[in-house]
Design an enzyme around this catalytic site. Structure first.
Site, PDB file in Angstrom:
ATOM      1  N   GLY B  12      41.515  35.572  42.649  1.00  0.00           N
ATOM      2  CA  GLY B  12      40.652  34.730  41.822  1.00  0.00           C
ATOM      3  C   GLY B  12      41.399  33.531  41.271  1.00  0.00           C
ATOM      4  O   GLY B  12      42.434  33.685  40.620  1.00  0.00           O
ATOM      5  N   GLY B  14      40.191  31.323  39.042  1.00  0.00           N
ATOM      6  CA  GLY B  14      39.532  30.832  37.831  1.00  0.00           C
ATOM      7  C   GLY B  14      40.529  30.724  36.686  1.00  0.00           C
ATOM      8  O   GLY B  14      41.747  30.619  36.897  1.00  0.00           O
ATOM      9  N   GLY B  16      41.592  32.953  34.484  1.00  0.00           N
ATOM     10  CA  GLY B  16      42.567  34.036  34.413  1.00  0.00           C
ATOM     11  C   GLY B  16      43.639  33.899  35.476  1.00  0.00           C
ATOM     12  O   GLY B  16      44.839  33.915  35.177  1.00  0.00           O
ATOM     13  N   VAL B  80      38.004  38.956  49.306  1.00  0.00           N
ATOM     14  CA  VAL B  80      38.571  40.306  49.293  1.00  0.00           C
ATOM     15  C   VAL B  80      37.533  41.327  49.755  1.00  0.00           C
ATOM     16  O   VAL B  80      36.372  41.282  49.345  1.00  0.00           O
ATOM     17  CB  VAL B  80      39.084  40.666  47.888  1.00  0.00           C
ATOM     18  CG1 VAL B  80      39.480  42.131  47.804  1.00  0.00           C
ATOM     19  CG2 VAL B  80      40.254  39.772  47.520  1.00  0.00           C
ATOM     20  N   GLU B 176      22.923  24.984  26.316  1.00  0.00           N
ATOM     21  CA  GLU B 176      23.391  23.717  26.888  1.00  0.00           C
ATOM     22  C   GLU B 176      22.486  23.275  28.027  1.00  0.00           C
ATOM     23  O   GLU B 176      22.149  22.098  28.151  1.00  0.00           O
ATOM     24  CB  GLU B 176      24.841  23.870  27.344  1.00  0.00           C
ATOM     25  CG  GLU B 176      25.769  24.058  26.137  1.00  0.00           C
ATOM     26  CD  GLU B 176      27.244  24.156  26.470  1.00  0.00           C
ATOM     27  OE1 GLU B 176      27.582  24.792  27.487  1.00  0.00           O
ATOM     28  OE2 GLU B 176      28.059  23.593  25.715  1.00  0.00           O
ATOM     29  N   ASP B 313      36.417  38.078  32.846  1.00  0.00           N
ATOM     30  CA  ASP B 313      35.039  38.545  32.683  1.00  0.00           C
ATOM     31  C   ASP B 313      34.755  39.905  33.308  1.00  0.00           C
ATOM     32  O   ASP B 313      33.739  40.536  32.997  1.00  0.00           O
ATOM     33  CB  ASP B 313      34.060  37.551  33.336  1.00  0.00           C
ATOM     34  CG  ASP B 313      33.972  36.253  32.567  1.00  0.00           C
ATOM     35  OD1 ASP B 313      34.672  36.124  31.555  1.00  0.00           O
ATOM     36  OD2 ASP B 313      33.193  35.382  32.987  1.00  0.00           O
ATOM     37  N   ALA B 324      35.889  31.312  28.505  1.00  0.00           N
ATOM     38  CA  ALA B 324      37.159  30.921  29.109  1.00  0.00           C
ATOM     39  C   ALA B 324      38.383  31.470  28.366  1.00  0.00           C
ATOM     40  O   ALA B 324      39.334  31.945  28.981  1.00  0.00           O
ATOM     41  CB  ALA B 324      37.240  29.395  29.172  1.00  0.00           C
ATOM     42  N   GLN B 325      38.374  31.413  27.020  1.00  0.00           N
ATOM     43  CA  GLN B 325      39.588  31.719  26.259  1.00  0.00           C
ATOM     44  C   GLN B 325      40.174  33.113  26.515  1.00  0.00           C
ATOM     45  O   GLN B 325      41.382  33.239  26.726  1.00  0.00           O
ATOM     46  CB  GLN B 325      39.347  31.486  24.758  1.00  0.00           C
ATOM     47  CG  GLN B 325      39.530  30.024  24.348  1.00  0.00           C
ATOM     48  CD  GLN B 325      40.937  29.500  24.642  1.00  0.00           C
ATOM     49  OE1 GLN B 325      41.920  30.220  24.544  1.00  0.00           O
ATOM     50  NE2 GLN B 325      41.022  28.242  25.040  1.00  0.00           N
TER      51      GLN B 325
END
Lengths: 441, 441
Positions: B12, B14, B16, B80, B176, B313, B324-325
């Site tokens: 991944g 992203g 992380g 994967v 949003e 996530d 995100a954090q």
């Protein structure tokens, strides 16, 4: 009287259609521009979308916003199915399947062109053309995926197949594309790859004629060929593509036939007029030419139908090239004719093309420009090319955005900000004809 | 010894995965980051791609270029298929169907999440989620096509169906998105349409909980609800989606059930962990939670497998939100743990989350920010939001490009430069479940 204003229906929101609509801005008419997409595509920069330089939006403003300020014009999204010249109505279909009928008093057909494989339609399965944003998205993801697969390949022959890129056709589109593929392989990507040396990529430009950039001055043709060679492009002149499959392309040149293992074949060799040209030809009992184009009279009208104009790439008129300028000038001319007729002036001069010249980029900071006897090469040619192309973009927002993006791409890092392969594309790109992974949208 | 450096495989690319890779930049390891796309997606701005503000490239730099300067790391494009924890090897498949085997000494799984329809998987056919660039392309073209179809509709009920947009879920993404749909309908599009008044669009935000932006401070929740109402958004709290078909959505709220005719339903209500979470759970004989997330130990490792980390996530840890954090901080933490272990330090503190706060935009120049007891709204909140998001983008080129594009979008013309419906999309968007036009790629 019919109780309505004179209705002008324009098919196609490209250079021809938009310029015809604009030329009618102050005329006492209702203008409708119908297109099968929602945007006005600036095709001369499409190769930059296909190679990760520019984002789509900068060269594809919404057609609605392009003519949004023109009070007498409207845009609509529908694909034409039938041109009924007797009933004077265009029959189209909207994305949701809804039939759309567009009655007209004057019809302007500006449907453009698509790829032509000269009788080898089966090649479409293996080759990638470049006329629409779908094509550019697909081509970009295909080129980038080829480098990704080369990185993973363990068999040298397989790696070579992935690292071989063959562009067929050395007109401006072919030259500009092959130049950018060479930039990617030699300048942009090397530092990002670990297993594969992308500078080993084999990049070929195949052209049936004896020169690249046929219509340009011989000095510029020579310059372009030398410049391409210096960039590592193997230019094969007097050479034709004769066969193609998933893994290779076979070309026939002065030294005989050669089968070149290559997963990426890009078609820039020929275009076929929009099917609308054939519809018009059938309606008037004429034939289309080899490129599928319909013949028009010197005032761009259809024989026997002074109320029907056809312009741009789908028209055979004075042997004009299939680039932006003829379409733009024909669009403006048609607008003028319609205005003149509304004022009772039926005697209009035939369309006369003003040749502003030709230009093509050859990779990083190099271009050739051939303008009315003046010829420019190198950085000077590139600057002229950039100036003219930015000027012709629609809207200051897109012009500034393009200049900014070019500034990024031209710095020493050779940034390519738009190197996108999505999940769906990764699953699809290189397995289109294989049973492997499913294709989802 | 095995004769190779310690191999860290990261699944991944992203938040992380990339942060784990970067945290290992100076470690004596070989890092491989595998992703099923070629880019590092900045998901917090994906809604701006879906609504025509930003081009894809600015929020999706190539993963290769993101880690390109890190000499001990490489990226590869593969999806994967199997995590073999016994043999310590990841089995994946490349876009061309080629099997890819990645043996590891340390494995970091950061596969993220996808949409969850809470048992109503059939809804996926009618609804549009938003997790990938494919989703954003699709959603953008779907929203724009709905306005196009409304322009063509002649039956008032049909026009109303096309002009009704229902966003399900009032977390940051839902708020949003619904704000931008309202901007499009009320500010951006009106001047471009002739037959239809886009300001008549009905825009609903449906939320099962009693408030919008659940985790925010009550004052900010109230502000957001009032601001949305002022923008013309019909906010329905304590209301659930209970049924859905092509033409409508049925919601159940305090006033009972209501069937709302609507062609556009956007899903922002729930996410499901990547299938990789289930693979990990099965391998360790544990269960995933309702959201499909795998349980990890306080140091982000899998029970019984100290060499396998799972983050972001797809992980159930301390009830952290799926933003995100946590993923960024977990990625950095994992890098630190791996480095410490290589130095012989096996006693590391458990992961501790530092809550930097939450933010969400609510349309034009308004946002709410909730940062460690300090709360901001309106233009001040928007400025903070913009500053933080630009800062977290990768690369100065993308940061400046994003600022430029926002400046365009925020001027009085409310420019949306990236309003794209391609030929393929126009043929597909609204007929996915109809027999009408074919779907081509």
């Amino acid at each position: 009287m019919t109780g309505h204003r004179h209705r002008v229906v324009i098919i196609g929101g490209g250079f021809g259609g938009v310029n015809a609509a604009r030329a009618l801005a102050r005329a006492d008419v209702d203008v409708t521009v119908a297109d099968r997409t929602n945007h006005h595509l600036f095709q001369p920069l499409l190769y930059q979308v296909a190679t990760g330089i520019l984002p789509e939006g900068l060269i594809a403003p919404a057609l609605r916003s392009v003519i949004g300020k023109q009070a007498n014009a409207r845009a609509l999204l529908a694909e034409v199915r039938q041109l009924d010249l007797d009933a004077r109505v265009v029959r189209a279909v909207a994305p949701d399947g809804r039939p759309v009928e567009l009655p007209y008093d004057t019809l302007v057909v500006a449907g453009g062109a698509t790829h032509a494989y000269f009788g080898n339609d089966a090649w479409a399965e293996f080759e990638t053309g470049m006329k629409t944003l779908d094509d550019a998205r697909h081509l970009r993801s295909h080129i980038l995926s080829a480098f990704e697969m080369a990185e993973l390949a363990t068999d040298p022959a397989e790696r070579a197949r992935y690292l071989t890129f063959v562009v067929v056709g050395a007109g401006p589109t072919g030259v500009e594309l092959v130049g950018q593929v060479a930039e990617l392989a030699h300048k942009v990507l090397p530092r990002d790859y670990r297993s594969v040396d992308t500078t080993e990529a084999r990049i070929l430009l195949v052209e049936a004629a004896p020169a690249v950039l046929g219509p340009f001055h011989p000095k510029l043709r020579d310059y372009t060929r030398r410049r391409l060679a210096k960039m590592g492009v193997d230019v094969r002149l007097n050479t034709m593509a004769v066969a193609m499959d998933h893994d290779s392309i076979t070309v026939k040149g002065p030294d005989g036939e050669e089968r070149i293992p290559a997963r990426t074949k890009i078609w820039a060799a020929g275009v076929q007029a929009s099917p609308l040209a054939r519809m018009l030809a059938e309606a008037t009992g004429t034939e289309t030419d080899r490129a599928g184009r319909v013949a028009v009279l010197p005032d761009c009208t259809l024989p026997g139908h002074p109320e029907v104009f056809a312009i741009g790439d789908m028209v055979a008129l004075n042997n004009l090239p299939g680039v932006a300028q003829p379409a733009i000038q024909e669009g403006k001319y048609v607008g003028k004719v319609v205005r003149a007729r509304l004022e009772g002036d039926t005697e209009v001069k035939p369309f006369a093309y003003f040749d502003k010249g030709s230009m093509a980029t050859i990779g990083h900071l190099h271009a050739v420009a051939d303008a009315r006897g003046m010829r420019f090469t190198g950085v000077l040619g590139y600057t002229m090319w950039g100036f003219v192309h930015v000027l012709y973009l629609v809207g200051w927002g897109n012009r500034l955005g393009t200049l900014y993006t070019w500034a990024r791409a031209l710095t020493f890092t050779h940034g390519r900000a738009h190197r996108i392969i999505t999940v769906d594309q990764a699953r699809y790109e290189l397995t289109a004809d294989e049973a492997g992974l499913g294709v989802s949208r």
